[in-house]
Scaffold this motif. Structure first.
Motif, PDB file in Angstrom:
ATOM      1  N   UNK A  81       0.835  -1.195   0.000  1.00 25.47           N
ATOM      2  CA  UNK A  81       0.000   0.000   0.000  1.00 25.47           C
ATOM      3  C   UNK A  81       0.874   1.250   0.000  1.00 25.47           C
ATOM      4  N   UNK A  82       0.725   2.050  -1.043  1.00 24.47           N
ATOM      5  CA  UNK A  82       1.440   3.313  -1.150  1.00 24.47           C
ATOM      6  C   UNK A  82       0.471   4.477  -1.001  1.00 24.47           C
ATOM      7  N   UNK A  83       0.941   5.554  -0.418  1.00 27.92           N
ATOM      8  CA  UNK A  83       0.170   6.780  -0.352  1.00 27.92           C
ATOM      9  C   UNK A  83       0.754   7.794  -1.314  1.00 27.92           C
ATOM     10  N   UNK A  84      -0.102   8.406  -2.105  1.00 25.04           N
ATOM     11  CA  UNK A  84       0.331   9.517  -2.958  1.00 25.04           C
ATOM     12  C   UNK A  84      -0.245  10.785  -2.349  1.00 25.04           C
ATOM     13  N   UNK A  85       0.631  11.704  -1.981  1.00 23.32           N
ATOM     14  CA  UNK A  85       0.222  12.953  -1.346  1.00 23.32           C
ATOM     15  C   UNK A  85       0.826  14.112  -2.123  1.00 23.32           C
ATOM     16  N   UNK A  86      -0.029  15.029  -2.597  1.00 20.03           N
ATOM     17  CA  UNK A  86       0.524  16.154  -3.343  1.00 20.03           C
ATOM     18  C   UNK A  86      -0.486  17.282  -3.469  1.00 20.03           C
ATOM     19  N   UNK A  87      -0.068  18.296  -4.235  1.00 18.47           N
ATOM     20  CA  UNK A  87      -0.839  19.523  -4.415  1.00 18.47           C
ATOM     21  C   UNK A  87      -1.802  19.332  -5.588  1.00 18.47           C
ATOM     22  N   UNK A  88      -2.984  18.816  -5.309  1.00 16.21           N
ATOM     23  CA  UNK A  88      -3.951  18.552  -6.364  1.00 16.21           C
ATOM     24  C   UNK A  88      -4.901  19.725  -6.584  1.00 16.21           C
ATOM     25  N   UNK A  89      -4.946  20.643  -5.620  1.00 14.33           N
ATOM     26  CA  UNK A  89      -5.691  21.885  -5.781  1.00 14.33           C
ATOM     27  C   UNK A  89      -4.811  23.017  -5.249  1.00 14.33           C
ATOM     28  N   UNK A  90      -5.135  24.241  -5.643  1.00 12.59           N
ATOM     29  CA  UNK A  90      -4.329  25.370  -5.204  1.00 12.59           C
ATOM     30  C   UNK A  90      -3.332  25.790  -6.256  1.00 12.59           C
ATOM     31  N   UNK A  91      -2.274  26.456  -5.824  1.00 12.36           N
ATOM     32  CA  UNK A  91      -1.299  27.077  -6.719  1.00 12.36           C
ATOM     33  C   UNK A  91      -0.637  26.094  -7.674  1.00 12.36           C
ATOM     34  N   UNK A  92      -0.399  24.860  -7.209  1.00 17.93           N
ATOM     35  CA  UNK A  92       0.412  23.911  -7.982  1.00 17.93           C
ATOM     36  C   UNK A  92      -0.405  22.829  -8.691  1.00 17.93           C
ATOM     37  N   UNK A  93      -1.705  23.054  -8.870  1.00 21.46           N
ATOM     38  CA  UNK A  93      -2.559  22.035  -9.483  1.00 21.46           C
ATOM     39  C   UNK A  93      -2.021  21.552 -10.822  1.00 21.46           C
ATOM     40  N   UNK A  94      -1.534  22.468 -11.630  1.00 19.78           N
ATOM     41  CA  UNK A  94      -1.033  22.123 -12.963  1.00 19.78           C
ATOM     42  C   UNK A  94       0.092  21.085 -12.905  1.00 19.78           C
TER      43      UNK A  94
END
Length: 394
Positions: A41-54
């Protein structure tokens, strides 16, 4: 939160095992990896909304591609990878809350992703005390020495120093730095100044703007007055588009360099990025068989014409390096995987990669110039560069 089912954006395309998935290193794969369950089981955590969505969307796509290839080729030592996706909303609170969820509630084996240094640092306040592996896939300011932290993005001596060497030899020895007001641009600016001073150059001025800045006019007035040989830009996310538009409107003749520019920006804004310079570990124009297969696989899964950048490619690499380490260790126990990570290597789309003893990737370094079609053409390839983290002993 989303699960490991692909979103509608992914068009529910099922990717078959490709030839690229077979080329994952020289280590033999054990038939069974000792484990408490039949999945990893891996977790992917990142900026999916906000300034870095692109950037977050491309990063997630590349992560999904690696998981799909690995699972379709038999998994990790016979075990499938399952994963959970969490959005930190480009905030420190979001990063802490979602890291806690992934570590303590979901009990993931490792976390991959993150973009800004702010969210990475916040997540690490959770993962390190919990003795949980965090794999950060974005270029950053360096300086982290942490047993439970591995990075597959460039640090200053791999990205900034080679660029300064070329710029001072070809453009001049003075610059003005423009950056967003947080740790990555500020610490990176220190690295630029040190590299310039070593070449007899100088930073004539700097300005750091809050997230959401729309008017860069007052800063460009200062740039015009300083009259540097080249301009160095480290403005983050969507703010960078505003910055580039106004840079053009001021009619500057100086060379613009930005170690935040990549294919994701240039393919959507070729009119703004033409003739700019950047240094990344990966550009889509890199010519090798693995990158050709990687780009085809990405297009097959997510649709033709979608760009890939170094942050995304580094996420793809992180999943494969984790796979190789688990197979070498014969276990998903964090301490054993950490030991194995510094002993594996991967034939990545950017080229050969492996971790140094300081847990930073021996990544590639490519200086490139963007043409009017949004494609990056290599000016100089430095190959793999050993990462320098002063005083780090792990």
């Amino acid at each position: 939160m989303t699960s490991n089912r692909f979103t509608r954006r992914d068009a529910m395309k099922v990717f078959g095992a490709s030839a690229a998935a077979a080329s994952i290193g020289s280590l033999a794969m054990p038939s069974i990896v000792s484990a408490k369950s039949d999945t990893i089981k891996l977790g992917f955590l990142s900026d999916m909304t906000g300034l870095e969505t692109i950037l977050g969307e491309t990063q997630l796509n590349c992560f999904k591609l690696a998981v799909s290839e690995i699972n379709n080729a038999g998994g990790v030592g016979g075990r499938k990878i399952d994963f959970l996706v969490e959005d930190d909303q480009t905030t420190t609170k979001g990063a802490i809350d979602k890291a806690r969820k992934l570590v303590h509630s979901d009990k993931v084996d490792a976390i991959v992703g993150l973009i800004t240094s702010l969210t990475e640092s916040a997540a690490r306040t959770v993962t390190t005390p919990a003795k949980k592996l965090l794999m950060y896939t974005t270029y950053y300011e360096g300086g982290i020495c942490d047993k439970y932290f591995f990075s597959t993005g460039q640090i200053p001596n791999q990205q900034i120093v080679p660029s300064v060497d070329w710029l001072t030899a070809n453009q001049g020895k003075s610059t003005f730095i423009i950056g967003s007001d947080y740790v990555w641009p500020r610490k990176s600016a220190d690295a630029v100044a040190a590299a310039l001073e070593a070449k007899g150059g100088k930073v004539l001025g700097s300005a750091f703007t809050p997230f959401g800045t729309q008017d860069f006019g007052p800063i460009f007035d200062k740039v015009k007055a300083a009259n540097p040989d080249f301009v160095w830009v480290m403005v983050a996310g969507s703010d960078l588009i505003s910055c580039l538009k106004q840079y053009q409107s001021f009619g500057f003749k100086q060379q613009l360099f930005s170690n935040g520019l990549d294919d994701v920006f240039s393919k959507f804004h070729p009119d703004l990025t033409a003739n700019t310079l950047s240094n990344q570990a990966y550009f889509m124009g890199i010519e090798n068989e693995k990158n050709t297969a990687f780009k085809k696989a990405y297009a097959d899964m997510f649709g033709a014409g979608k760009p890939i950048n170094a942050i995304g490619e580094a996420a793809y690499d992180a999943v494969y390096l984790y796979k190789l380490a688990v197979e070498k260790a014969g276990s998903t126990e964090t301490s054993e995987v950490i030991e194995a990570l510094t002993a594996v290597e991967f034939d990545a789309p950017q080229g050969k990669i492996n971790f140094a003893a300081n847990n930073v990737l021996r990544s590639n370094s490519v200086l490139a110039r963007c043409n009017d079609k949004g494609d990056w053409e290599t000016v100089k390839s430095y190959g793999q560069v050993d990462p320098d983290v002063p005083g780090c002993k792990l």
